[in-house]
Scaffold this active site. Structure first.
Site, mmCIF file in Angstrom:
data_model
loop_
_atom_site.group_PDB
_atom_site.id
_atom_site.type_symbol
_atom_site.label_atom_id
_atom_site.label_comp_id
_atom_site.label_asym_id
_atom_site.label_seq_id
_atom_site.Cartn_x
_atom_site.Cartn_y
_atom_site.Cartn_z
ATOM 1 N N CYS A 1 -0.332 -18.478 21.074
ATOM 2 C CA CYS A 1 -0.934 -18.278 22.396
ATOM 3 C C CYS A 1 -1.880 -17.075 22.397
ATOM 4 O O CYS A 1 -2.861 -17.045 21.672
ATOM 5 C CB CYS A 1 0.166 -18.159 23.447
ATOM 6 S SG CYS A 1 -0.377 -18.233 25.159
ATOM 7 N N ALA A 2 -1.582 -16.068 23.203
ATOM 8 C CA ALA A 2 -2.424 -14.872 23.254
ATOM 9 C C ALA A 2 -2.137 -13.923 22.096
ATOM 10 O O ALA A 2 -2.989 -13.108 21.735
ATOM 11 C CB ALA A 2 -2.209 -14.139 24.578
#
Length: 184
Positions: free
Chosen positions: A103-104
């Protein structure tokens, strides 16, 4: 048995943390959850509180086979802001150990500390420019493996991400067995 650590910070994305832990344990992989808080309790981005196996205080990750960073915001930023996490990932990379982020976290943690320079990676949409600035090549795929680094793009990729981690640590047959067991 492979020894892995998955780091938890307040604001972590629950699917991205708990799916890998669950599936890796089904595969017989020793995965330990590590709270970066003072205590064991860590609350995810969607309000789910979990009890980690250990805290980061005084921990030694030098013998790890793999370090894992889930995403979520502000979880990924909180991981980045923890010096012990940054140092653990840098040391793991320097030793040629496996690193995984979803994800991030590939952008906010790995790219920001220089671990993705020259690598192919993926991340949550909107963070691609962070990868590029760090010298990485963004690949629009769910899971990307390049050398010792495995990245994934977001919550819906948590299961394929976990299966890729299992395959890397225990082989494709082990990943296939776990996938079959969850009817995938």
């Amino acid at each position: 048995m492979a020894k892995t650590y998955l780091f938890l910070a307040n604001g972590f994305e629950e699917l991205e943390a708990l799916s890998p832990v669950d599936l890796m344990r089904r595969a017989g992989i020793d995965v330990t959850t590590v709270s970066i808080n003072d205590g064991l309790e860590v609350t995810g981005a969607n309000g789910v509180t979990v009890k980690a196996d250990m805290t980061i205080a005084g921990a030694d990750f030098s013998g790890a086979d793999m370090l894992i960073a889930p995403g979520g915001m502000p979880g990924a930023q909180n991981l980045h802001d923890c010096e012990a996490v940054r140092e653990a990932f840098k040391a793991q990379n320097a030793a040629g150990g496996l690193i995984a982020a979803i994800c991030a976290a590939p952008a906010v943690l790995l790219a920001s500390i220089g671990l993705l320079d020259g690598h192919r990676a993926t991340c949550y949409p909107g963070f691609e420019s962070v990868l590029a600035t760090a010298g990485a090549t963004h690949v629009a795929e769910r899971v990307v493996e390049d050398g010792n680094i495995i990245t994934a793009n977001g919550p819906s990729s948590a299961i394929p991400f976990a299966l890729a981690l299992i395959a890397r640590l225990k082989g494709a047959d082990a990943a296939a067995t776990v996938a079959s067991g969850i009817l995938l």
